[in-house]
Structures are given as C-alpha cells and as structure tokens.
Motif scaffolding. Structure first.
Motif, PDB file in Angstrom:
ATOM      1  N   VAL A   1      -2.312  10.353   5.702  1.00 22.03           N
ATOM      2  CA  VAL A   1      -1.431   9.470   4.934  1.00 22.03           C
ATOM      3  C   VAL A   1      -0.722   8.470   5.831  1.00 22.03           C
ATOM      4  CG1 VAL A   1       0.569  11.003   5.030  1.00 22.03           C
ATOM      5  CG2 VAL A   1       0.313   9.443   3.084  1.00 22.03           C
ATOM      6  N   LEU A   2      -0.613   8.755   7.126  1.00 27.92           N
ATOM      7  CA  LEU A   2       0.046   7.832   8.055  1.00 27.92           C
ATOM      8  C   LEU A   2      -0.910   6.789   8.621  1.00 27.92           C
ATOM      9  CD1 LEU A   2       2.377  10.269  10.029  1.00 27.92           C
ATOM     10  CD2 LEU A   2       2.959   8.795   8.085  1.00 27.92           C
ATOM     11  N   ASP A   3      -2.193   6.907   8.297  1.00 30.83           N
ATOM     12  CA  ASP A   3      -3.195   5.948   8.749  1.00 30.83           C
ATOM     13  C   ASP A   3      -3.259   4.815   7.727  1.00 30.83           C
ATOM     14  OD1 ASP A   3      -5.513   4.494   9.307  1.00 30.83           O
ATOM     15  OD2 ASP A   3      -6.628   6.256   9.956  1.00 30.83           O
ATOM     16  N   PHE A   4      -2.622   3.699   8.047  1.00 33.27           N
ATOM     17  CA  PHE A   4      -2.503   2.603   7.082  1.00 33.27           C
ATOM     18  C   PHE A   4      -3.873   2.082   6.656  1.00 33.27           C
ATOM     19  CE2 PHE A   4      -2.051  -1.904   5.993  1.00 33.27           C
ATOM     20  CZ  PHE A   4      -1.089  -1.828   4.994  1.00 33.27           C
ATOM     21  N   ASP A   5      -4.786   1.916   7.607  1.00 35.80           N
ATOM     22  CA  ASP A   5      -6.112   1.392   7.275  1.00 35.80           C
ATOM     23  C   ASP A   5      -6.854   2.327   6.325  1.00 35.80           C
ATOM     24  OD1 ASP A   5      -5.716  -0.834   8.857  1.00 35.80           O
ATOM     25  OD2 ASP A   5      -6.669   0.045  10.631  1.00 35.80           O
ATOM     26  N   TYR A   6      -6.760   3.625   6.588  1.00 37.11           N
ATOM     27  CA  TYR A   6      -7.412   4.588   5.695  1.00 37.11           C
ATOM     28  C   TYR A   6      -6.825   4.493   4.287  1.00 37.11           C
ATOM     29  CZ  TYR A   6      -8.562   8.968   3.392  1.00 37.11           C
ATOM     30  OH  TYR A   6      -8.987   9.899   2.475  1.00 37.11           O
ATOM     31  N   MET A   7      -5.506   4.443   4.205  1.00 32.69           N
ATOM     32  CA  MET A   7      -4.858   4.389   2.895  1.00 32.69           C
ATOM     33  C   MET A   7      -5.230   3.114   2.146  1.00 32.69           C
ATOM     34  SD  MET A   7      -3.236   7.239   2.539  1.00 32.69           S
ATOM     35  CE  MET A   7      -2.056   6.953   1.220  1.00 32.69           C
ATOM     36  N   GLU A   8      -5.296   2.002   2.865  1.00 27.51           N
ATOM     37  CA  GLU A   8      -5.668   0.733   2.230  1.00 27.51           C
ATOM     38  C   GLU A   8      -7.060   0.806   1.616  1.00 27.51           C
ATOM     39  OE1 GLU A   8      -4.354  -2.924   2.266  1.00 27.51           O
ATOM     40  OE2 GLU A   8      -2.753  -1.494   1.778  1.00 27.51           O
ATOM     41  N   LYS A   9      -7.975   1.478   2.300  1.00 30.96           N
ATOM     42  CA  LYS A   9      -9.351   1.573   1.815  1.00 30.96           C
ATOM     43  C   LYS A   9      -9.455   2.368   0.509  1.00 30.96           C
ATOM     44  CE  LYS A   9     -11.476   1.201   6.399  1.00 30.96           C
ATOM     45  NZ  LYS A   9     -12.236   1.913   7.466  1.00 30.96           N
ATOM     46  N   LEU A  10      -8.455   3.192   0.230  1.00 31.27           N
ATOM     47  CA  LEU A  10      -8.496   4.005  -0.991  1.00 31.27           C
ATOM     48  C   LEU A  10      -8.235   3.201  -2.247  1.00 31.27           C
ATOM     49  CD1 LEU A  10      -6.585   7.227   0.180  1.00 31.27           C
ATOM     50  CD2 LEU A  10      -9.057   6.880  -0.004  1.00 31.27           C
ATOM     51  N   GLY A  11      -7.681   2.006  -2.105  1.00 31.85           N
ATOM     52  CA  GLY A  11      -7.360   1.210  -3.282  1.00 31.85           C
ATOM     53  C   GLY A  11      -6.142   1.766  -3.996  1.00 31.85           C
ATOM     54  N   THR A  12      -5.998   1.422  -5.266  1.00 33.96           N
ATOM     55  CA  THR A  12      -4.839   1.874  -6.033  1.00 33.96           C
ATOM     56  C   THR A  12      -5.265   2.830  -7.142  1.00 33.96           C
ATOM     57  OG1 THR A  12      -4.929  -0.082  -7.472  1.00 33.96           O
ATOM     58  CG2 THR A  12      -3.501  -0.198  -5.523  1.00 33.96           C
ATOM     59  N   TRP A  13      -4.302   3.646  -7.553  1.00 34.50           N
ATOM     60  CA  TRP A  13      -4.568   4.739  -8.486  1.00 34.50           C
ATOM     61  C   TRP A  13      -3.473   4.790  -9.546  1.00 34.50           C
ATOM     62  CZ3 TRP A  13      -8.686   8.304  -7.504  1.00 34.50           C
ATOM     63  CH2 TRP A  13      -9.408   7.991  -6.351  1.00 34.50           C
ATOM     64  N   SER A  14      -3.851   5.218 -10.741  1.00 34.55           N
ATOM     65  CA  SER A  14      -2.863   5.282 -11.818  1.00 34.55           C
ATOM     66  C   SER A  14      -1.911   6.457 -11.660  1.00 34.55           C
ATOM     67  CB  SER A  14      -3.552   5.339 -13.186  1.00 34.55           C
ATOM     68  OG  SER A  14      -4.530   6.356 -13.232  1.00 34.55           O
ATOM     69  N   LEU A  15      -2.315   7.486 -10.882  1.00 39.57           N
ATOM     70  CA  LEU A  15      -1.413   8.597 -10.576  1.00 39.57           C
ATOM     71  C   LEU A  15      -1.625   9.014  -9.122  1.00 39.57           C
ATOM     72  CD1 LEU A  15       0.610  10.849 -11.145  1.00 39.57           C
ATOM     73  CD2 LEU A  15      -1.219  12.149 -12.256  1.00 39.57           C
ATOM     74  N   VAL A  16      -0.599   8.810  -8.315  1.00 43.56           N
ATOM     75  CA  VAL A  16      -0.606   9.255  -6.923  1.00 43.56           C
ATOM     76  C   VAL A  16       0.275  10.488  -6.831  1.00 43.56           C
ATOM     77  CG1 VAL A  16       0.021   8.681  -4.547  1.00 43.56           C
ATOM     78  CG2 VAL A  16      -1.053   6.949  -6.016  1.00 43.56           C
TER      79      VAL A  16
END
Length: 245
Positions: free
Chosen positions: A75-90
C-alpha cells in the motif's frame, strides 16, 4: 459471520454492482465475504507472502473465480497503487496502522476510491486503548526484541493481567471468550495474543483526526467506536449526493 458484519456496516443486502479492493487481505476472509456477497470484481493484496498464499487458498476453495485476483503488493508503493485504478469500495481492516507510515497508507488507500465510491477502514484507536497507546507501543517493542522464553513469559503476563484481570476466578469467562472467538473468527486465542503483542510496526489513530484528515474529499457515513479498532465508512464526495444512484 464475516459477510453479515460486512454488509451490516455497509448498510447493504449484497455487493452486487460493487467492485472490492481488499488492502492487506490477511487470511482472505473478508475477500471471501465480498465474493459471497456477490461483488462484481475483487482484488486482494498483501505485503506478507504467507497472507497472499492463504488468501489464494480461499480463492481456490471458492472455485478460482475469474473476477477475483490475488497478489503481493504494498500500500505504500505509490506506483503499484496507481496501477490498480479506482474502485467503488476500498476496504482495509486493521492493516494501515501496521505499515510504519499510517497516514501515507491512508492517503494511498483513499486515492484508489472512485468518484462517489466508499472507503471502509478500521484503525486502532488511541481514544479507547487502555492503559494508554504509549504503554502498548512500549510492550510491543519489548516483545519484538525478546527471545522465545521472554516472549512466552510476556504472553503469560498478558493473559494474567488482561485476559483474567488478575483474578483466577475469571477462568470460566475467559474460556467462554476463547470458545466464542474460535467459533466466530476461526482464530485461536493464543494466536490472537501473539498477534496483538507482536504486531509491529504499529500506530494508533485519534478518531477525529482520521475524520479531519479525509474531510476535504470524503464525507463520513458511519463510524463504530468503543472497540480496539474504530471502523470508518466514508464516501468520496466529488459527486453531489443528488446525482448518486
């Protein structure tokens, strides 16, 4: 039990039409609950390889559904998180305070919420912990620095002071709690004790500080306090409430 608690806090009868990002999936139980609740898409990740493996086993038991993916991530890896896109429930239950950078972890999790989507997080609260947050941080540091014998002694100390309240007559009540925990969560009491004493890194959050931190982008929908972890349900507010389904 897990699916009932999840849907109850969300105020929904199912997760149909919802995609579910599970940050720090651990055993995978909450991801499985989302699958059973008919989530449209599920992505589970954890920094710990054993947790990834355990979540993967639950996915296998569920029939290896194509709409559920499992992998190792940070979760602290910004690039990894960006690649996940957005979600309706996090979703992240009891995880972000163990990253060593809790506020950055909250920020990165919040950044994955789609416009109008939901953020469900649970964090150890500094408002209710006793004797104090600093007391437990000191205990955790000592436990992690201890050898096997010292850790066992600290576990006995914890059971005597906090499990029994220094009262041997409380054994029947403690045994009932142990049975109920095993039945409800599938976790042994001693595993829970070791997880609590050994959980490190570790931070505590003030409930209002969490709300204030997110209030520019999120509205608080629901909060559950009084337990070790405070549960928060936020909605991303870039979409006016009148325009939501």
């Amino acid at each position: 039990m897990a699916i009932k608690k999840l849907l109850s806090f969300l105020g929904r009868e199912s997760l149909e039409g919802i995609d579910f990002l599970d940050i720090g999936s651990g055993s995978g139980l909450h991801s499985l609950a989302a699958f059973d609740a008919k989530a449209e898409r599920i992505h589970s990740f954890d920094f710990d390889p054993l947790s990834v493996k355990t979540t993967g086993k639950l996915r296998q038991l569920a029939g290896e559904p194509l709409n559920w993916t499992v992998e190792r991530g940070d979760v602290l890896d910004f690039d990894y998180m960006e690649k996940l896109g957005t979600w309706s429930l996090v979703y992240s239950w009891g995880v972000l305070h163990h990253t060593g950078a809790m506020w950055q972890a909250i920020e990165n999790a919040a950044g994955r919420v789609a416009p109008g989507g939901l953020l469900f997080i649970a964090l150890y609260s500094s408002n209710v912990v006793k004797p104090s947050a600093q007391f437990w941080l000191d205990v955790k540091r000592r436990y992690n620095a201890a050898d096997a014998r010292q850790r066992r002694l600290m576990e006995y100390w914890y059971i005597w002071r906090f499990g029994l309240g220094r009262n041997p007559l409380r054994w029947p009540l403690l045994l009932k709690q142990i049975f109920d925990k095993k039945k409800g969560r599938g976790m042994s009491y001693m595993t829970d004790v070791r997880d609590w004493l050994g959980g490190w890194p570790m931070e505590f959050a003030d409930d209002q500080a969490v709300v204030d931190y997110l209030k520019k982008r999120f509205e608080l929908i629901r909060i559950s306090t009084g337990e070790a972890c405070t549960e928060f349900l936020f909605r991303e507010c870039s979409i006016p409430s009148s325009a939501r389904n």
